[in-house]
Design a protein around this motif. Structure first.
Motif, PDB file in Angstrom:
ATOM      1  N   ALA A 112       0.845  -1.195   0.000  1.00 43.45           N
ATOM      2  CA  ALA A 112       0.000   0.000   0.000  1.00 43.45           C
ATOM      3  C   ALA A 112       0.875   1.238   0.000  1.00 43.45           C
ATOM      4  N   VAL A 113       0.307   2.306  -0.534  1.00 43.59           N
ATOM      5  CA  VAL A 113       0.947   3.616  -0.530  1.00 43.59           C
ATOM      6  C   VAL A 113       0.104   4.520   0.363  1.00 43.59           C
ATOM      7  N   GLY A 114       0.755   5.321   1.174  1.00 42.75           N
ATOM      8  CA  GLY A 114       0.079   6.345   1.949  1.00 42.75           C
ATOM      9  C   GLY A 114       0.669   7.698   1.598  1.00 42.75           C
ATOM     10  N   VAL A 115      -0.202   8.663   1.331  1.00 37.78           N
ATOM     11  CA  VAL A 115       0.239  10.006   0.964  1.00 37.78           C
ATOM     12  C   VAL A 115      -0.523  11.006   1.820  1.00 37.78           C
ATOM     13  N   SER A 116       0.188  12.005   2.340  1.00 43.36           N
ATOM     14  CA  SER A 116      -0.453  13.040   3.138  1.00 43.36           C
ATOM     15  C   SER A 116       0.252  14.369   2.932  1.00 43.36           C
ATOM     16  N   GLY A 117      -0.540  15.433   2.892  1.00 41.72           N
ATOM     17  CA  GLY A 117       0.034  16.770   2.816  1.00 41.72           C
ATOM     18  C   GLY A 117      -0.860  17.772   2.124  1.00 41.72           C
ATOM     19  N   ASP A 118      -1.659  17.297   1.165  1.00 39.34           N
ATOM     20  CA  ASP A 118      -2.564  18.184   0.448  1.00 39.34           C
ATOM     21  C   ASP A 118      -3.978  17.702   0.754  1.00 39.34           C
ATOM     22  N   THR A 119      -4.930  17.993  -0.109  1.00 37.59           N
ATOM     23  CA  THR A 119      -6.276  17.452   0.098  1.00 37.59           C
ATOM     24  C   THR A 119      -6.235  15.944  -0.094  1.00 37.59           C
ATOM     25  N   GLY A 120      -7.203  15.255   0.458  1.00 39.65           N
ATOM     26  CA  GLY A 120      -7.278  13.820   0.268  1.00 39.65           C
ATOM     27  C   GLY A 120      -7.354  13.442  -1.201  1.00 39.65           C
ATOM     28  N   ASP A 121      -8.113  14.207  -1.971  1.00 38.55           N
ATOM     29  CA  ASP A 121      -8.234  13.921  -3.407  1.00 38.55           C
ATOM     30  C   ASP A 121      -6.881  14.029  -4.108  1.00 38.55           C
ATOM     31  N   CYS A 122      -6.145  15.083  -3.812  1.00 35.45           N
ATOM     32  CA  CYS A 122      -4.828  15.278  -4.417  1.00 35.45           C
ATOM     33  C   CYS A 122      -3.862  14.191  -3.954  1.00 35.45           C
ATOM     34  N   ASP A 123      -3.863  13.897  -2.657  1.00 36.52           N
ATOM     35  CA  ASP A 123      -3.005  12.836  -2.127  1.00 36.52           C
ATOM     36  C   ASP A 123      -3.252  11.526  -2.874  1.00 36.52           C
ATOM     37  N   GLU A 124      -4.519  11.191  -3.052  1.00 37.84           N
ATOM     38  CA  GLU A 124      -4.892   9.941  -3.718  1.00 37.84           C
ATOM     39  C   GLU A 124      -4.454   9.941  -5.184  1.00 37.84           C
ATOM     40  N   GLU A 125      -4.689  11.034  -5.897  1.00 35.12           N
ATOM     41  CA  GLU A 125      -4.295  11.099  -7.315  1.00 35.12           C
ATOM     42  C   GLU A 125      -2.783  10.975  -7.472  1.00 35.12           C
ATOM     43  N   CYS A 126      -2.033  11.554  -6.556  1.00 37.39           N
ATOM     44  CA  CYS A 126      -0.577  11.424  -6.600  1.00 37.39           C
ATOM     45  C   CYS A 126      -0.160   9.976  -6.354  1.00 37.39           C
ATOM     46  N   ALA A 127      -0.832   9.316  -5.408  1.00 34.90           N
ATOM     47  CA  ALA A 127      -0.546   7.902  -5.147  1.00 34.90           C
ATOM     48  C   ALA A 127      -0.846   7.060  -6.383  1.00 34.90           C
ATOM     49  N   PHE A 128      -1.994   7.307  -7.020  1.00 31.96           N
ATOM     50  CA  PHE A 128      -2.336   6.579  -8.249  1.00 31.96           C
ATOM     51  C   PHE A 128      -1.249   6.752  -9.303  1.00 31.96           C
ATOM     52  N   ALA A 129      -0.778   7.980  -9.476  1.00 29.32           N
ATOM     53  CA  ALA A 129       0.260   8.248 -10.473  1.00 29.32           C
ATOM     54  C   ALA A 129       1.535   7.483 -10.147  1.00 29.32           C
ATOM     55  N   GLY A 130       1.892   7.435  -8.874  1.00 32.57           N
ATOM     56  CA  GLY A 130       3.085   6.697  -8.468  1.00 32.57           C
ATOM     57  C   GLY A 130       2.965   5.214  -8.732  1.00 32.57           C
ATOM     58  N   ILE A 131       1.808   4.662  -8.419  1.00 32.79           N
ATOM     59  CA  ILE A 131       1.575   3.230  -8.638  1.00 32.79           C
ATOM     60  C   ILE A 131       1.633   2.898 -10.125  1.00 32.79           C
ATOM     61  N   ARG A 132       0.961   3.697 -10.944  1.00 31.29           N
ATOM     62  CA  ARG A 132       0.972   3.470 -12.397  1.00 31.29           C
ATOM     63  C   ARG A 132       2.383   3.591 -12.964  1.00 31.29           C
ATOM     64  N   ALA A 133       3.123   4.598 -12.526  1.00 34.43           N
ATOM     65  CA  ALA A 133       4.469   4.824 -13.049  1.00 34.43           C
ATOM     66  C   ALA A 133       5.413   3.664 -12.725  1.00 34.43           C
ATOM     67  N   ALA A 134       5.152   2.970 -11.634  1.00 35.05           N
ATOM     68  CA  ALA A 134       5.981   1.824 -11.252  1.00 35.05           C
ATOM     69  C   ALA A 134       5.554   0.547 -11.985  1.00 35.05           C
ATOM     70  N   GLY A 135       4.552   0.672 -12.847  1.00 33.38           N
ATOM     71  CA  GLY A 135       4.161  -0.471 -13.668  1.00 33.38           C
ATOM     72  C   GLY A 135       3.040  -1.317 -13.121  1.00 33.38           C
ATOM     73  N   PHE A 136       2.353  -0.819 -12.103  1.00 25.45           N
ATOM     74  CA  PHE A 136       1.221  -1.568 -11.539  1.00 25.45           C
ATOM     75  C   PHE A 136      -0.080  -0.997 -12.075  1.00 25.45           C
ATOM     76  N   ASN A 137      -1.041  -1.866 -12.300  1.00 27.80           N
ATOM     77  CA  ASN A 137      -2.376  -1.433 -12.696  1.00 27.80           C
ATOM     78  C   ASN A 137      -3.151  -1.048 -11.458  1.00 27.80           C
ATOM     79  N   LEU A 138      -4.124  -0.200 -11.627  1.00 27.10           N
ATOM     80  CA  LEU A 138      -4.992   0.179 -10.510  1.00 27.10           C
ATOM     81  C   LEU A 138      -6.182  -0.772 -10.497  1.00 27.10           C
ATOM     82  N   GLU A 139      -5.890  -2.032 -10.233  1.00 28.15           N
ATOM     83  CA  GLU A 139      -6.926  -3.061 -10.236  1.00 28.15           C
ATOM     84  C   GLU A 139      -7.862  -2.865  -9.062  1.00 28.15           C
ATOM     85  N   THR A 140      -9.127  -3.035  -9.312  1.00 31.88           N
ATOM     86  CA  THR A 140     -10.099  -2.928  -8.227  1.00 31.88           C
ATOM     87  C   THR A 140     -10.773  -4.263  -7.946  1.00 31.88           C
ATOM     88  N   ASP A 141     -10.474  -5.286  -8.776  1.00 31.85           N
ATOM     89  CA  ASP A 141     -11.089  -6.586  -8.509  1.00 31.85           C
ATOM     90  C   ASP A 141     -10.429  -7.235  -7.313  1.00 31.85           C
TER      91      ASP A 141
END
Length: 142
Positions: A112-141
């Motif tokens: 898991a990734v945890g991000v804190s410092g801006d709004t929750g929405d921004c924190d989450e979008e930054c985490a998504f970008a980091g996960i995608r950039a490392a080659g992982f899909n944002l799987e929800t299944d």
């Protein structure tokens, strides 16, 4: 598959790059493996004192409850007594705000990734970008 140090560092770097591209407030980012052990962490210059603790609580909460913290925050609205009890049971080591995101590989949670410092929405979008950039899909299944 386990989460490697190289992948965790890539997630942190890309998360912070996304934050700078968005002109986000200074962030703290942590990547935990599936057992909630820290693999990589960074705190940007100017991030406030508790940002590391909040980022970790988001990541640990996502792992412990099996869902991203955005989902947990929504659930907590409908059952506040239960989620307050959860918070007490885990010594407050959970945060009900977006920015705690599970990392999956082939549907299995590997960290898991945890991000804190801006709004929750921004924190989450930054985490998504980091996960995608490392080659992982944002799987929800699950």
């Amino acid at each position: 598959m386990s989460l490697t140090l190289c992948a965790a560092q890539a997630i942190v770097s890309a998360t912070l790059a996304e934050a700078r591209a968005r002109s986000a407030k200074p962030l703290a980012v942590i990547v935990l493996d599936a057992g909630a052990h820290p693999i990589a962490f960074a705190r940007e210059d100017g991030a406030t004192m508790f940002r590391h603790d909040i980022a970790r609580a988001k990541a640990v909460g996502a792992l412990g409850m099996g869902d991203d913290t955005r989902v947990l925050a929504e659930r907590a609205k409908g059952n506040p007594a239960f989620f307050q009890s959860v918070s007490v049971a885990v010594g407050g080591n959970i945060a009900f705000s977006p920015g705690g995101v599970l990392i999956r590989h082939d549907g299995a949670v590997i960290g898991a990734v945890g991000v804190s410092g801006d709004t929750g929405d921004c924190d989450e979008e930054c985490a998504f970008a980091g996960i995608r950039a490392a080659g992982f899909n944002l799987e929800t299944d699950k």
